[in-house]
Enzyme design. Structure first.
Site, PDB file in Angstrom:
ATOM      1  N   SER A 147      -2.533  10.168  -8.678  1.00 11.95           N
ATOM      2  CA  SER A 147      -1.756   9.754  -9.944  1.00 11.95           C
ATOM      3  C   SER A 147      -1.916  10.582 -11.390  1.00 11.95           C
ATOM      4  O   SER A 147      -2.956  11.223 -11.447  1.00 11.95           O
ATOM      5  CB  SER A 147      -2.064   8.243 -10.174  1.00 11.95           C
ATOM      6  N   TYR A 160      -6.259   0.698 -12.597  1.00  8.81           N
ATOM      7  CA  TYR A 160      -5.448   1.616 -11.949  1.00  8.81           C
ATOM      8  C   TYR A 160      -6.038   3.037 -12.268  1.00  8.81           C
ATOM      9  O   TYR A 160      -6.191   3.759 -11.369  1.00  8.81           O
ATOM     10  CB  TYR A 160      -4.009   1.396 -12.273  1.00  8.81           C
TER      11      TYR A 160
HETATM   12  P1  NAP Z   1       4.765   0.423  -3.707  1.00  8.58           P
HETATM   13  O1  NAP Z   1       6.289   0.788  -3.712  1.00  8.58           O
HETATM   14  O2  NAP Z   1       4.394  -0.751  -4.298  1.00  8.58           O
HETATM   15  O3  NAP Z   1       4.433   0.514  -2.253  1.00  8.58           O
HETATM   16  C1  NAP Z   1       2.986   0.237  -2.171  1.00  8.58           C
HETATM   17  C2  NAP Z   1       2.667   0.052  -0.487  1.00  8.58           C
HETATM   18  O4  NAP Z   1       1.398  -0.143  -0.332  1.00  8.58           O
HETATM   19  C3  NAP Z   1       3.576  -1.183  -0.012  1.00  8.58           C
HETATM   20  O5  NAP Z   1       4.124  -0.786   1.339  1.00  8.58           O
HETATM   21  C4  NAP Z   1       2.390  -2.393   0.103  1.00  8.58           C
HETATM   22  O6  NAP Z   1       2.624  -3.527   0.877  1.00  8.58           O
HETATM   23  C5  NAP Z   1       1.324  -1.486   0.465  1.00  8.58           C
HETATM   24  N1  NAP Z   1       0.018  -2.268   0.443  1.00  8.58           N
HETATM   25  C6  NAP Z   1      -0.573  -2.641  -0.797  1.00  8.58           C
HETATM   26  N2  NAP Z   1      -1.525  -3.259  -0.782  1.00  8.58           N
HETATM   27  C7  NAP Z   1      -1.858  -3.100   0.617  1.00  8.58           C
HETATM   28  C8  NAP Z   1      -3.203  -3.521   1.352  1.00  8.58           C
HETATM   29  N3  NAP Z   1      -4.190  -4.031   0.913  1.00  8.58           N
HETATM   30  N4  NAP Z   1      -3.142  -3.251   2.801  1.00  8.58           N
HETATM   31  C9  NAP Z   1      -2.051  -2.341   3.386  1.00  8.58           C
HETATM   32  N5  NAP Z   1      -1.018  -1.978   2.501  1.00  8.58           N
HETATM   33  C10 NAP Z   1      -1.119  -2.253   1.140  1.00  8.58           C
HETATM   34  O7  NAP Z   1       4.234   1.794  -4.155  1.00  8.58           O
HETATM   35  P2  NAP Z   1       4.740   3.388  -4.294  1.00  8.58           P
HETATM   36  O8  NAP Z   1       5.378   3.630  -5.661  1.00  8.58           O
HETATM   37  O9  NAP Z   1       5.562   3.599  -2.981  1.00  8.58           O
HETATM   38  O10 NAP Z   1       3.306   3.915  -4.440  1.00  8.58           O
HETATM   39  C11 NAP Z   1       2.642   4.430  -3.255  1.00  8.58           C
HETATM   40  C12 NAP Z   1       1.115   5.083  -3.718  1.00  8.58           C
HETATM   41  O11 NAP Z   1       1.663   6.057  -4.535  1.00  8.58           O
HETATM   42  C13 NAP Z   1       0.312   3.927  -4.359  1.00  8.58           C
HETATM   43  O12 NAP Z   1      -1.095   4.590  -4.163  1.00  8.58           O
HETATM   44  C14 NAP Z   1       0.725   4.480  -5.895  1.00  8.58           C
HETATM   45  O13 NAP Z   1      -0.641   4.310  -6.677  1.00  8.58           O
HETATM   46  C15 NAP Z   1       0.926   5.946  -5.823  1.00  8.58           C
HETATM   47  N6  NAP Z   1       1.673   6.358  -6.958  1.00  8.58           N
HETATM   48  C16 NAP Z   1       3.062   5.894  -7.282  1.00  8.58           C
HETATM   49  C17 NAP Z   1       3.518   6.517  -8.293  1.00  8.58           C
HETATM   50  C18 NAP Z   1       5.094   6.040  -8.742  1.00  8.58           C
HETATM   51  O14 NAP Z   1       5.414   6.304 -10.031  1.00  8.58           O
HETATM   52  N7  NAP Z   1       5.736   5.219  -7.965  1.00  8.58           N
HETATM   53  C19 NAP Z   1       3.236   7.569  -8.986  1.00  8.58           C
HETATM   54  C20 NAP Z   1       1.865   8.114  -8.556  1.00  8.58           C
HETATM   55  C21 NAP Z   1       1.107   7.245  -7.819  1.00  8.58           C
HETATM   56  P3  NAP Z   1       3.249  -4.847   0.509  1.00  8.58           P
HETATM   57  O15 NAP Z   1       4.580  -4.481  -0.090  1.00  8.58           O
HETATM   58  O16 NAP Z   1       3.219  -5.672   2.068  1.00  8.58           O
HETATM   59  O17 NAP Z   1       2.318  -5.304  -0.592  1.00  8.58           O
HETATM   60  C1  GCO Z   2       2.392   3.224 -15.161  1.00 18.59           C
HETATM   61  C2  GCO Z   2       2.740   3.771 -13.810  1.00 18.59           C
HETATM   62  C3  GCO Z   2       2.031   5.014 -13.253  1.00 18.59           C
HETATM   63  C4  GCO Z   2       2.854   5.584 -12.132  1.00 18.59           C
HETATM   64  C5  GCO Z   2       1.933   6.493 -11.705  1.00 18.59           C
HETATM   65  C6  GCO Z   2       2.062   7.678 -12.365  1.00 18.59           C
HETATM   66  O1  GCO Z   2       2.438   1.996 -15.206  1.00 18.59           O
HETATM   67  O2  GCO Z   2       1.988   4.250 -15.723  1.00 18.59           O
HETATM   68  O3  GCO Z   2       3.069   2.820 -12.736  1.00 18.59           O
HETATM   69  O4  GCO Z   2       0.819   4.603 -13.359  1.00 18.59           O
HETATM   70  O5  GCO Z   2       2.740   4.443 -11.207  1.00 18.59           O
HETATM   71  O6  GCO Z   2       0.882   6.175 -11.198  1.00 18.59           O
HETATM   72  O7  GCO Z   2       1.412   8.765 -11.796  1.00 18.59           O
END
Ligand code: NAP
Ligand code: GCO
Length: 262
Positions: A147, A160
């Site tokens: 992230s 986080y």
């Molecule tokens: P999301 O839409 O919240 O999806 C997260 C997924 O992880 C969901 O399918 C959730 O399932 C699953 N999950 C959560 N806890 C779990 C567990 N204990 N065991 C198995 N599955 C679990 O998140 P996203 O935005 O796609 O993010 C995916 C990854 O990218 C995460 O690691 C997040 O930190 C990272 N990330 C996101 C962003 C962003 O801007 N979106 C940026 C940087 C990094 P349920 O729905 O059933 O809980």
């Molecule tokens: C926040 C956002 C971020 C993104 C991501 C950025 O609250 O700042 O959720 O943490 O999810 O991780 O890279």
């Protein structure tokens, strides 16, 4: 030699955790398009079922498993099931993750631990479960979804940021410990991406929405599709000498001081 074959995932087995939707789902779609067999897990049967429906609608014959990635016993059983039903895992994407946006002084230790458990302990648990078979097979790819918060802090995301900073170092340590077995472990650091996880920050009136656009040279939120190419690269033979690296896919945020207020 047909150089593009280096980007093929033909015949490879990929496990993407938490991939019923969001970033994990898009990465799985990219892998399937490059020939990989897809296995994914989610914590609830209803989400696994919804995920299977989505994959089917996208023409992908995915294998879905109910697995809480923080539960070591469930993870071990799920990896064994995947090996029996799909094949030995060649590519692991530790994608499952949660966030809690709470000021640190108001966050309970239990809430802090819950984020660390999913975002840092689980990648350790799942990587530990797949590495022995990767060693036997003579190759493996592990991609940890880090992230911006692997590099930067901000208000309300102490747990986080601590987890994602730790995940960057776990990435480097897996690289260090298993590189000699032809296992490459890298991270992808998405910027701000349009998924359910950031939906609360993207309402038109939310100040964070304008803030992020002013801090991003690309002047837009990322989409899950923006991550597909980088994820394929890190899962393919094209990146066999890339190890311990976090590839930021952030539209340039980390390089930019931000647009001056008008
Ligand atoms: P999301 O839409 O919240 O999806 C997260 C997924 O992880 C969901 O399918 C959730 O399932 C699953 N999950 C959560 N806890 C779990 C567990 N204990 N065991 C198995 N599955 C679990 O998140 P996203 O935005 O796609 O993010 C995916 C990854 O990218 C995460 O690691 C997040 O930190 C990272 N990330 C996101 C962003 C962003 O801007 N979106 C940026 C940087 C990094 P349920 O729905 O059933 O809980
Ligand atoms: C926040 C956002 C971020 C993104 C991501 C950025 O609250 O700042 O959720 O943490 O999810 O991780 O890279």
């Amino acid at each position: 030699m047909d150089f593009l074959k280096n980007f093929s995932l033909e015949g490879k087995v990929a496990l993407i955790t938490g991939a019923s939707y969001g970033i994990g789902y898009a990465i799985a779609k990219g892998y399937a398009a490059c020939g990989a067999k897809i296995a994914f897990c989610d914590i609830k049967q209803e989400f696994v079922d919804k995920g299977l429906e989505s994959y089917k609608n996208d023409g992908i014959d995915a294998h879905g498993y109910v697995c809480d990635v923080t539960n070591e016993e469930m993870v071990t059983q799920t990896v064994q099931k995947i090996e029996q039903e799909v094949g030995v895992i060649d590519i692991l994407v530790n994608n499952a993750g949660i966030i809690k946006r709470i000021p640190m002084t108001e966050m309970t230790a239990a809430e802090f631990r819950q984020v660390i458990d999913v975002d840092l302990n689980a990648p350790f648990i799942v990587s530990k479960a797949v590495i022995p078979s990767m060693i036997k097979k003579g190759h493996g790819k592990i991609i940890n979804i880090c992230s911006m918060m692997s590099e930067l802090g901000r208000e309300t995301v102490s747990a986080y940021a601590a987890a994602k900073g730790g995940l960057k170092m776990l990435t480097r340590n897996i690289c260090s410990e298993y590189g000699e077995y032809n296992i490459q472990c890298n991270g992808i650091g998405p910027g701000y991406i349009e998924t359910p996880q950031t939906a609360p920050l993207r309402t038109p009136e939310h100040p964070f929405n304008k803030f992020i656009i002013s801090k991003t040279p690309a002047a837009r939120w990322g989409t899950t599709e923006d991550l597909m190419g980088p994820a394929v690269f890190l899962a393919s033979d094209a990146s066999n000498f890339v190890n311990g690296h976090v590839l930021y896919v952030d539209g340039g945020i980390l390089a930019y001081i931000g647009k001056q207020p008008q």
